[in-house]
Write a protein that holds these residues in place. Structure first.
Motif, short mmCIF file in Angstrom:
data_model
loop_
_atom_site.label_atom_id
_atom_site.label_comp_id
_atom_site.label_asym_id
_atom_site.label_seq_id
_atom_site.Cartn_x
_atom_site.Cartn_y
_atom_site.Cartn_z
N GLU A 34 5.51 6.04 27.35
CA GLU A 34 4.55 6.26 28.48
C GLU A 34 5.25 5.80 29.68
OE1 GLU A 34 0.43 5.67 25.79
OE2 GLU A 34 1.48 3.98 26.72
N LEU A 35 5.92 4.92 29.71
CA LEU A 35 6.75 4.29 30.83
C LEU A 35 7.71 5.45 31.21
CD1 LEU A 35 7.59 0.87 29.92
CD2 LEU A 35 6.56 1.29 31.91
N LEU A 47 3.98 -4.48 29.54
CA LEU A 47 4.71 -3.64 28.71
C LEU A 47 4.01 -3.73 27.34
CD1 LEU A 47 8.37 -4.28 29.55
CD2 LEU A 47 6.65 -2.41 30.77
N ASP A 48 3.76 -2.53 26.70
CA ASP A 48 3.49 -2.60 25.26
C ASP A 48 4.33 -2.43 24.46
OD1 ASP A 48 2.10 -2.07 22.81
OD2 ASP A 48 1.46 -0.13 23.45
N PHE A 73 1.56 0.14 29.06
CA PHE A 73 2.22 1.16 29.03
C PHE A 73 3.44 0.79 27.76
CE2 PHE A 73 0.97 2.25 32.92
CZ PHE A 73 0.79 3.35 33.26
N ASN A 74 3.43 2.01 26.73
CA ASN A 74 4.43 1.72 25.90
C ASN A 74 5.66 2.28 26.51
OD1 ASN A 74 4.61 4.50 24.93
ND2 ASN A 74 2.83 4.20 23.68
N ALA A 89 5.80 7.98 32.94
CA ALA A 89 5.40 7.48 34.19
C ALA A 89 6.50 7.81 35.30
CB ALA A 89 4.76 6.29 33.84
#
Length: 146
Positions: A48-49, A33-34, A44-45, A52
């Protein structure tokens, strides 16, 4: 994923690894995780997660309903774009494009899109709080109803 009193439940455990990132785990899977304030290109931040998860939900919905509909297809690609507002911080809109590689009719593509919108768990979780709109099209560029 477990079943509790007839309902599915889900559990993810995430922990911070350092100031540059975190790791989420569920079942036998692990995802970087970002969570770095400066951002990372290799993970992925949180926004974005979410996108997704929405994409995966749409694909899983298609996997679930195509055997029931006897819908013939060869593949699918989902493209999702979210726009963030600053105050309060949230995704104000999400637009998507579902590209289905199929020879089915436009009416059948529209039926598939209706099923994606009606029966996706993440889709139906996100939709009430965000402007969520999109299209389902044939992968060759011809648009289906939606």
């Amino acid at each position: 994923m477990t079943e509790t009193a007839g309902k599915l439940s889900f559990q993810v455990i995430a922990h911070r690894t350092d100031a540059h990132g975190s790791v989420a785990r569920c079942k036998h899977a692990e995802l970087s995780l970002d969570t770095d304030l400066a951002g990372r290109l290799d993970a992925f931040n949180p926004a974005e997660l979410l996108l997704a998860a929405l994409s995966a939900c749409m694909i899983k919905s298609i996997e679930r309903v195509t055997p029931i509909l006897k819908f013939q297809w060869r593949g699918v690609e989902v493209r999702v774009h979210g726009v963030r507002q600053d105050v309060p911080p949230r995704l104000e809109s999400i637009d998507y494009e579902i590209l289905v590689d199929s020879d089915e009719s436009e009416q059948r593509l529209a039926l598939l899109h209706d099923n994606v919108r009606k029966f996706g768990t993440v889709f139906n979780t996100v939709a009430p709080g965000t402007r969520l709109s999109g299209v389902l099209r044939r992968a060759d560029g011809r648009r289906a109803d939606g």
